[in-house]
Design an enzyme around this catalytic site. Structure first.
Site, PDB file in Angstrom:
ATOM      1  N   GLY A 191      37.405  42.048  39.865  1.00  0.00           N
ATOM      2  CA  GLY A 191      36.849  41.630  38.588  1.00  0.00           C
ATOM      3  C   GLY A 191      35.377  41.290  38.673  1.00  0.00           C
TER       4      GLY A 191
ATOM      5  N   GLY B 236      41.337  42.426  41.565  1.00  0.00           N
ATOM      6  CA  GLY B 236      41.843  43.080  40.363  1.00  0.00           C
ATOM      7  C   GLY B 236      42.197  44.537  40.572  1.00  0.00           C
TER       8      GLY B 236
ATOM      9  N   GLU C 231      39.735  36.410  47.690  1.00  0.00           N
ATOM     10  CA  GLU C 231      39.381  35.328  46.769  1.00  0.00           C
ATOM     11  C   GLU C 231      39.019  34.014  47.450  1.00  0.00           C
ATOM     12  OE1 GLU C 231      41.599  38.392  44.487  1.00  0.00           O
ATOM     13  OE2 GLU C 231      41.910  37.397  46.415  1.00  0.00           O
TER      14      GLU C 231
ATOM     15  N   ASP D 247      45.110  36.351  42.718  1.00  0.00           N
ATOM     16  CA  ASP D 247      45.743  36.343  41.398  1.00  0.00           C
ATOM     17  C   ASP D 247      46.226  37.748  41.076  1.00  0.00           C
ATOM     18  OD1 ASP D 247      43.143  37.362  41.044  1.00  0.00           O
ATOM     19  OD2 ASP D 247      42.996  36.588  39.000  1.00  0.00           O
TER      20      ASP D 247
END
Length: 337
Positions: free
Chosen positions: A62, A110, A133, A141
């Protein structure tokens, strides 16, 4: 920023931001969802193919710089983005038609979310897949906690804590991918998938994957099965192999708070459905975005690129159980599917 077309018997989705390593924006996530919904009941589309423009990778994750700016301005763009992105991740996992993800080159964050939930996941000899992350004060996530939690031999904890980018063979061993196809054969595979609309042709192009983690998996299962991040580091330090020293070095440079939340998140996700794991990740993401480590981590890695983040707190020992628990607290507005 994505291109879609029906080519032969396939619905083709191409992420088209090659200069940004096809980083996923909110608009792109919504466009992918619209394409999937449009093709769900279209009999002309027998299968879906997702790939990235250019040869550098499927998707680098992302747009964390924008998410940092949103955090500094106390905005809600992050929460809005994650709500739609996580709904897309669940849609992909439940999609009624074969979903073929071409996971060549860089596949991070992502990018894992729009590929590893698919039914047919293809890595190549250039694949570098990771969930990095913790290096920016955040946590895996896009359903990453669920994927990593269900990886065999505690390999998901290795990915989650170190943030390492591993190759295609390792991705297959960790349950993050299904097939290895040489980069030079990907275009031919895509052409035949479009022509036939049959995922069985993947077997024709698939090669035997080389050894990935190999015998290390025995030691990794034991070491990453320790109760705490501190104990994991002690076991890595005591293990006289290069991979263990490298893993310990990677873990120590990541956010202590994010490391502890990540370990808890992955272990919790083992007993959750994907939908419930995504709901929990939504809580974590919204809380972690407001934690000072996120803005500082993105600054150090993406903005200033000095690679010298000043984490708060700076050590694992100073991370309290209360601060970890706070990352899982319910929100005023929860994620709904």
């Amino acid at each position: 920023m994505i291109r879609t077309e029906i080519r032969g018997n396939a619905g083709l989705i191409i992420l088209d931001r090659p200069k940004a390593l096809n980083a996923l924006s909110h608009e792109m996530a919504l466009d992918i969802e619209r394409a999937l919904e449009d093709w769900r009941d279209n009999d002309a589309v027998q299968l879906i193919i997702v790939r990235g423009e250019g040869d550098r990778g499927l998707c680098a994750g992302g747009d964390v710089a924008a998410l940092r700016e949103d955090a500094l301005n106390d905005g809600h763009a992050g929460a809005d983005f994650w709500a739609d992105e996580y709904r897309l991740n669940l849609l992909i996992s439940q999609y009624p038609k074969p979903y073929v993800a071409i996971m060549n080159g860089i596949v991070l964050g992502g990018g894992v979310g729009i590929s590893a939930h698919g039914s047919h996941r293809i890595v190549t000899d250039s694949t570098k897949l990771g969930m990095p992350e913790t290096g920016i004060g955040f946590c895996p996530d896009v359903g990453g906690s669920w994927i990593l939690g269900h990886a065999p031999h505690n390999l998901g904890i290795h990915y989650g804590l170190t943030g390492i980018h591993e190759g295609g063979a390792q991705a297959i061993e960790a349950g993050l991918a299904d097939y290895l196809v040489a980069d030079k054969n990907i275009d031919a595979l895509v052409a035949e998938l479009c022509e036939t609309g049959q995922v069985g042709v993947i077997e024709k192009f698939a090669a035997e994957a080389p050894v990935g983690f190999g015998p290390r998996r025995v030691d990794m299962e034991r070491i990453y099965g320790a109760d705490t991040v501190e104990e994991i580091l002690e076991l890595l330090d005591a293990h006289d192999e290069e991979w263990a020293a490298d893993a310990a070095k990677r873990i120590r440079r990541n956010s202590p708070h994010a490391l502890k939340v990540t370990l808890e998140s992955i272990r919790r996700a083992r007993s959750l459905t994907l939908a419930d794991a995504l709901r929990e990740e939504y809580r974590i993401s919204c809380h972690m975005q407001k934690n000072p480590d996120f803005a500082e981590g993105v600054r150090a890695q993406i903005i200033d690129k000095d690679r010298q983040p000043k984490w708060q707190p700076a050590t694992l020992g100073d991370v309290t159980a209360e601060s970890v628990a706070a990352a899982f607290e319910p929100l005023e507005k929860e994620l709904e599917f």
